[in-house]
Design a protein around this motif. Structure first.
Motif: not given
Length: 825
Positions: A190-194, A206-210, A243-247
């Motif tokens: 998901s860092c590549l979405t920056d 899809p990115s890890d965020a999805f 990302s998992f911990q943030s969500d």
């Protein structure tokens, strides 16, 4: 340490480019030879536009350590990787298909430079550098040099770590500014979405965020909050963990009981390490929760991994739920026909290279190539004068810069021949559609990975999870979804209290205190009810508070009402008796007119007590005190005048006292009563006009009740009203007390003395009782004082007379009244 080495590697690459540029400038524009040749394996096809591709065609490498004291040896690659080879062949296949297409990029020939990364960062950077500079072969700078031109777009890499390094290089963040479009088919970090760091990066996976959000939707569907996380110790795994911990933290619906990062090793060691960690974490979770149920959730990387679907692993991996990017089934079917043109029957050819059961990575490569082709097609369709560049100009194929292609890449929107739409959001991601996979362990010992649902439209924040729960295989005796919680949910009426020193999922359920409620499950706090509402016994919603006042239908109100009506009726009976015997000496000798007026005022006193019972309203609050004050003043003033008349009559009976009666004639008596009553009426009028009593909802007496009461408005007015009644009562008592020794035939003074004594005692006791009585009990105390004093006056003044009239009629004559006794000394 690895990050330190990679940063030094980037510096070396930059130094190489500086050296390469200076050499070119010194040798002139026609000398197109680089100072260093990269030892790279690859495939090439010439064309008008060249696309680059980086794939892992080999598993393993041998290379020397980097000490920066001598020139390192070229890495040696070995160990054929069938999947990587299929990906490279897919890109070649897509380019050939586009070149045959008469609609897409007509009159433009696509070419490609495909390189083998061997799965290491050095080769990936070397391949990227070769493609963007044209090094490794002579390349066209002007009419005098020919060869392979630099690429305008790159498809790759598969690893997030290598993709980050390549993107940092080609985006100009280190040495120079190129902004070459890069489309990855397998990098999900998901860092590549920056967009600040990677402005030219796109991907068809899809990115890890999805992915994390898709997995969390499944977790929430089954209400699992006690979770463990097993990740790889690299950019991919660490970003997934963050990302998992943030969500989890944002949703407040779960927490991690277990987290472990696996160091990167070769595939065999890694597999054994994963299995060991799985068994270990399973044991830990069992010991903590004291349960034998555990469900594994697989990321897209291993949700269909055949290598784990073995009899030795399935006892604890059966029932696994995983997410899997939709593979494009139509693409699979058509590719099977296009890859082989002979007479082979693919179903009978059992090789890993020809395993076309899962072409998801290949389809991502296919879409990446077509995305670049559609962007280039849109660029070439630009009409001069309406272009997106400076002066509304358009880009041209001759002299085309890679950054010019990025504008069209961001706007790409097309549908593949297999019915799938491809477009990129503002971060370069595609909108995903995930399949939910379930690992089934069949009765014959075989395994099957079955599609049991779908997750889509994640970018719109809509929880669109379609799950066939009745088809899911659960590896438990109950065959039902297990519970995975540290603490059971707190029902409505309670709040969560986190246990000190434990994760946020471990909590106690504390009942809400009085006046506070929680109307949903797992509330973190209880909400206070508004002023006119109170919590119900279950503390799950607010109810209107009980309205309290002295009611006609409650026992206390009924008792006081009955006593009031009885007193009024008693007054009426006495009044009737006096009317009927108005000619008898007992009635006539005691100033019958004042007696009738006292009976009337007492009846009004009894009736005014009813104004203190029932729901207080503005009219009743104003009327009750005025009626009470005037009625009692009328009664007490009559008694005062009657006492004065008794004294005047006694004084007139003595020698020389005949003139005293002229001051107490009938008109004077009436005038005195009227004057004293009008004073009280003036006090009441002033009080009501200046600060009138009003109804008030009092919430201070009881938290769970609203007491409706009449506030006096002006305390001074209320005190003056009571004080005036008290003044007349005390004056009457003093005059009657002075006349207590009159002859027996003037014993009216004794009855007045006793009645005033009762009256004053009642109202003296009333004051502290009234002040200390809350709400409706204050009204009850006042009604009781009115009734007690009224009954005291009625019985003391008229009881003895009624006794003679009814029970002793023989004494109701003038002779008996005049000869009752002799005066006392």
């Amino acid at each position: 340490m690895r990050a330190h080495k990679e940063s030094h590697l980037i510096i070396c690459v930059c130094l190489f480019l500086v050296s390469f540029s200076s050499h070119m400038s010194s040798t002139g524009p026609f000398s197109c030879i680089s100072k260093r040749q990269f030892n790279l394996n690859g495939m090439h096809k010439f064309g008008d536009v060249i696309l680059g591709g980086i794939f892992t065609l080999n598993f393993y490498t041998e290379s020397s350590e980097l000490y920066f004291t001598s020139e390192p040896n070229h890495p040696i690659c070995f160990g054929f990787h069938p999947l990587g080879f299929r990906l490279a062949q897919t890109m070649a296949f897509a380019v050939e298909e586009i070149n045959r297409n008469s609609i897409l990029l007509p009159n433009t020939l696509l070419g490609y430079n495909l390189y083998d990364s061997c799965g290491i960062l050095w080769n990936s950077l070397s391949a990227a550098l070769s493609m963007i500079s044209g090094s490794g072969e002579p390349f066209q700078l002007n009419e005098s040099c020919y060869g392979y031109p630099p690429v305008l777009g790159i498809v790759g890499d598969s690893s997030s770590t290598r993709t980050i390094a390549i993107s940092s290089l080609i985006n100009g963040n280190n040495c120079f500014y190129l902004y070459i479009g890069q489309v990855s088919y397998y990098s999900t970090c998901s860092c590549l979405t920056d967009r600040g760091r990677f402005p030219s990066f796109f991907r068809t996976i899809p990115s890890d965020a999805f992915q994390v959000r898709a997995m969390l939707q499944i977790v929430r569907r089954f209400k699992w909050t006690w979770l463990g996380l097993l990740i790889s110790d690299d950019d991919y795994g660490l970003n997934v963990a963050r990302s998992f911990q943030s969500d989890l933290a944002e949703s407040g619906r779960g927490c991690l009981a277990y987290l472990e990062a696996l160091p990167k090793r070769n595939d065999l060691d890694q597999l054994q390490r994963i299995v060991g960690i799985m068994k270990k974490s399973t044991s830990q979770v069992r010991n903590f929760q004291r349960t034998i149920t555990i469900v594994w959730m697989a990321s897209e990387a291993w949700s269909t991994a055949v290598v784990l679907q073995t009899p030795s692993y399935m006892p604890f991996l059966a029932g696994t739920l995983g997410i899997f990017v939709s593979p494009g089934t139509e693409f699979e079917g058509q590719t099977q026909e296009k890859l082989c043109t002979g007479n082979e029957i693919l179903k009978n050819v059992d090789t890993e290279f020809l395993d076309l059961s899962n072409l998801r990575p290949e389809y991502n490569v296919y879409k990446a190539v077509y995305a670049l082709a559609h962007a280039l097609h849109d660029l070439l369709q630009c009409v001069p004068g309406s272009g997106p560049f400076k002066g509304q100009s358009c880009a041209r194929l001759q002299g085309l810069e890679p950054w010019q292609l990025l504008y069209y890449m961001q706007k790409v929107n097309f549908t593949t021949d297999f019915g799938d739409q491809v477009s990129f959001d503002e971060s370069g991601d595609v909108l995903p559609i995930y399949d939910v996979m379930n690992w089934m362990w069949l009765s014959d010992g075989s395994t099957e990975v079955k599609n049991v649902g779908e997750v889509k439209e994640l970018a719109s924040e809509i929880d669109d999870l379609i799950l066939k729960e009745d088809q899911i295989f659960w590896n438990f005796e109950s065959k039902k979804p297990p519970k995975s919680v540290c603490s059971e949910s707190c029902p409505p009426g309670t709040r969560m209290a986190i246990k000190k020193g434990e994760p946020v999922c471990c909590f106690d359920c504390i009942p809400c205190s009085e006046g506070k409620v929680s109307n949903k499950t797992d509330s973190t706090q209880c909400t206070s009810c508004s002023e006119e509402f109170w919590s119900n016994p279950q503390r799950d919603h607010c109810e209107p508070k009980i309205i309290e006042f002295l009611s006609f239908i409650e026992p206390l109100g009924i008792s006081l009402t009955t006593a009031s009506l009885f007193g009024a009726l008693l007054c009426l009976i006495v009044f009737g008796i006096f009317i009927h015997h108005r000619t008898t000496p007992v009635v006539r000798a005691n100033n019958s007119e004042l007696s009738f007026l006292i009976l009337l005022s007492l009846k009004l006193c009894f009736m005014c007590s009813l104004l203190f019972i029932g729901h207080p309203r503005l009219s009743t609050c104003q009327l009750r005190q005025a009626a009470f004050g005037i009625s009692f003043v009328l009664c007490v003033s009559c008694i005062l005048v009657k006492t004065m008349v008794v004294l005047a009559v006694f004084k007139a009976s003595k020698p020389g006292g005949g003139n005293s009666l002229k001051w107490f004639g009938v008109m004077q008596q009436r005038g005195t009563v009227l004057f004293l009553t009008l004073i009280q009426a003036a006090i009441c009028t002033t009080w009501l006009m200046s600060s009138s009593p009003t109804p008030h909802k009092n919430t201070q007496y009881y938290k769970e009740k609203i007491t409706v009461e009449c506030v006096v408005g002006s305390t001074v007015g209320f005190v003056v009203l009571l004080g005036y009644i008290g003044l007349l009562a005390i004056l009457s008592f003093l005059l009657a007390f002075l006349a207590r020794n009159l002859p027996d035939n003037f014993n009216e003074a004794k009855f007045i003395t006793f009645s005033m004594l009762v009256f004053c005692a009642v109202w003296i006791a009333f004051i502290p009782a009234y002040i200390n009585s809350p709400g409706k009990y204050a009204d009850a105390v006042e009604v009781f004082a009115i009734l007690a004093s009224s009954f005291g006056l009625l019985l003391a003044l008229f009881g003895p007379k009624c006794y003679i009239i009814i029970l002793k009629p023989e004494k109701n004559n003038k002779k008996a009244l005049m000869g009752r006794g002799t005066p006392r000394s």
